[in-house]
Design an enzyme around this catalytic site. Structure first.
Site, PDB file in Angstrom:
ATOM      1  N   GLY A 145       0.842  -1.191   0.000  1.00  0.00           N
ATOM      2  CA  GLY A 145       0.000   0.000   0.000  1.00  0.00           C
ATOM      3  C   GLY A 145       0.875   1.237   0.000  1.00  0.00           C
ATOM      4  NE  ARG A 146      -2.749   5.316   1.455  1.00  0.00           N
ATOM      5  CZ  ARG A 146      -4.039   5.042   1.298  1.00  0.00           C
ATOM      6  NH1 ARG A 146      -4.680   5.467   0.253  1.00  0.00           N
ATOM      7  NH2 ARG A 146      -4.700   4.352   2.206  1.00  0.00           N
ATOM      8  CB  ILE A 147       2.915   2.919   4.791  1.00  0.00           C
ATOM      9  CG1 ILE A 147       2.007   4.067   5.257  1.00  0.00           C
ATOM     10  CG2 ILE A 147       4.136   2.779   5.691  1.00  0.00           C
ATOM     11  CD1 ILE A 147       1.354   3.869   6.616  1.00  0.00           C
ATOM     12  CB  SER A 166       0.603  -6.655  -2.023  1.00  0.00           C
ATOM     13  OG  SER A 166       0.399  -6.807  -3.406  1.00  0.00           O
ATOM     14  NE  ARG A 167      -5.482  -7.608   0.298  1.00  0.00           N
ATOM     15  CZ  ARG A 167      -6.514  -6.782   0.235  1.00  0.00           C
ATOM     16  NH1 ARG A 167      -7.718  -7.237   0.364  1.00  0.00           N
ATOM     17  NH2 ARG A 167      -6.343  -5.494   0.050  1.00  0.00           N
ATOM     18  CB  THR A 168      -3.159  -7.315  -5.860  1.00  0.00           C
ATOM     19  OG1 THR A 168      -2.244  -6.332  -5.388  1.00  0.00           O
ATOM     20  CG2 THR A 168      -4.536  -7.035  -5.282  1.00  0.00           C
ATOM     21  CB  THR A 212       5.833   0.364  11.545  1.00  0.00           C
ATOM     22  OG1 THR A 212       5.827   0.078  10.146  1.00  0.00           O
ATOM     23  CG2 THR A 212       7.253   0.571  12.026  1.00  0.00           C
ATOM     24  NE  ARG A 214      -3.755  -0.848  14.063  1.00  0.00           N
ATOM     25  CZ  ARG A 214      -3.295   0.367  13.737  1.00  0.00           C
ATOM     26  NH1 ARG A 214      -1.988   0.580  13.658  1.00  0.00           N
ATOM     27  NH2 ARG A 214      -4.121   1.360  13.517  1.00  0.00           N
ATOM     28  CD  GLU A 243       0.350  -1.287  20.507  1.00  0.00           C
ATOM     29  OE1 GLU A 243      -0.152  -0.160  20.636  1.00  0.00           O
ATOM     30  OE2 GLU A 243       0.671  -1.770  19.410  1.00  0.00           O
ATOM     31  CG  HIS A 261       1.050   2.281  18.062  1.00  0.00           C
ATOM     32  ND1 HIS A 261      -0.009   1.415  18.138  1.00  0.00           N
ATOM     33  CD2 HIS A 261       0.985   2.838  16.831  1.00  0.00           C
ATOM     34  CE1 HIS A 261      -0.689   1.450  16.996  1.00  0.00           C
ATOM     35  NE2 HIS A 261      -0.105   2.302  16.188  1.00  0.00           N
TER      36      HIS A 261
HETATM   37  C1  GLV Z   1      -1.566   4.285  13.575  1.00  0.00           C
HETATM   38  O1  GLV Z   1      -1.224   3.203  13.979  1.00  0.00           O
HETATM   39  C2  GLV Z   1      -2.515   4.443  12.512  1.00  0.00           C
HETATM   40  O2  GLV Z   1      -3.114   3.452  12.075  1.00  0.00           O
HETATM   41  O3  GLV Z   1      -2.704   5.590  12.071  1.00  0.00           O
END
Ligand code: GLV
Ligand code: GLV
Length: 294
Positions: A145-147, A166-168, A212, A214, A243, A261
């Site tokens: 994705g974007r990140i 990725s999934r695709t 980074t 989840r 968490e 986080h």
């Molecule tokens: C942070 O974890 C977010 O999803 O923006």
């Protein structure tokens, strides 16, 4: 429309200005049938029970990119719109922080810095805190994705090769992980990605893992096994399974970095998140389609 804002987010006055008198600053427990909208944090669990209290809710603007804290299916059934805050500033902040973790782990930054401050550095020695170089190594990006894409772009600066899954894409997760010296997770938490990394995951020798995304994407007891038996050389976790409670064994490990986080914690990202969440509420109240509908 009355809007409940569950936390005094950074730049609060500036951010909520356009909502003015319709906003009440409160807690999730204050939700009742008088509210039509809500701005909430990823730590607010939006369950059926919560939605029962907010009988007249029409829109929930999550102050986060991830929205696994919200029962989106239940919201759909009740015709409640849900929005999130994807924005360039967050993408940059998270990808920069991902690289901070990669570099810190590769060069033993945390134990070396602790040693310098606490233990007593005796002078330059050729054999302390020897790390791994990144040049010509392979970065495996899981989730494109974007990140994930921005993290991948920055790899060129360090002379790293990049492979993504990725999934695709037609790359297999197992193959990408097996070929990568650094594996970085950038997937949302869904039933499919929960415990995607577990005790059965086979890493390349000497590989490190960065999360980074989840916490529950990684099965931490499985991760612990891999770290203990040397199948994984290190891990940097900005998000944890439970968490804010770190797994005690991980705290003790010098090759594990735990951060609280904070990957998106920059001023510009926090400001943009607030503005994005509010823009969705404003659009809705003007009868328009919110721009970041889930
Ligand atoms: C942070 O974890 C977010 O999803 O923006
Ligand atoms: C290290 O400090 C060096 O000069 O090689």
């Amino acid at each position: 429309m009355k809007i409940l804002v569950t936390y005094k987010i950074p730049f609060y006055e500036e951010v909520v200005e356009s909502l003015k008198e319709s906003v009440t600053l409160g807690k999730i427990n204050d939700l009742d049938e008088t509210y039509g909208g809500m701005l909430c944090l990823l730590t607010d669990k939006i369950t059926k029970e919560v939605l029962d209290k907010g009988k007249n809710l029409k829109i929930i603007a999550n102050y986060a990119v991830g929205y696994d804290n919200i029962d989106v299916e239940e919201c759909k059934k009740r015709n409640i719109l849900v929005t999130n805050t994807p924005c360039d500033e967050v993408n940059e902040a998270v990808s920069e922080f991902t690289w901070s973790l990669i570099l810190a782990l590769a060069r033993q930054l945390e134990p070396a810095a602790n040693f310098a401050k606490n233990v007593g550095y005796r002078g330059w020695e050729p054999d302390i805190f020897i790390g791994t170089d990144l040049k010509n190594k392979t970065l495996g990006v899981i989730g494109a994705g974007r990140i994930g894409s921005i993290v991948a772009t920055k790899a060129a600066a360090f002379g790293m090769k990049v492979i993504t899954h990725s999934r695709t894409s037609n790359t297999k997760l197992e193959e990408v992980i097996l070929s990568a010296d650094v594996v970085s997770l950038h997937v949302p938490l869904t039933p499919e990605t929960r415990h995607m990394i577990n005790s059965k995951t086979i890493f390349k020798s000497g590989a490190i893992l960065i999360n980074t995304a989840r916490g529950p994407v990684v099965d931490e007891s499985g991760l612990l096994e891999l770290l203990q038996n040397g199948s994984l050389a290190g891990a940097a976790l900005d998000v944890w399974e439970n968490e804010p409670y770190p797994r005690p064994e991980l705290i003790e490990m010098p090759n594990v970095i735990l951060t609280p986080h904070i990957a998106s914690a920059t001023k510009s990202a926090r400001l943009a998140m607030g503005k994005t969440a509010v823009a969705n509420l404003v659009a809705f109240s003007l009868g328009q389609t919110p721009p970041n509908l889930i």
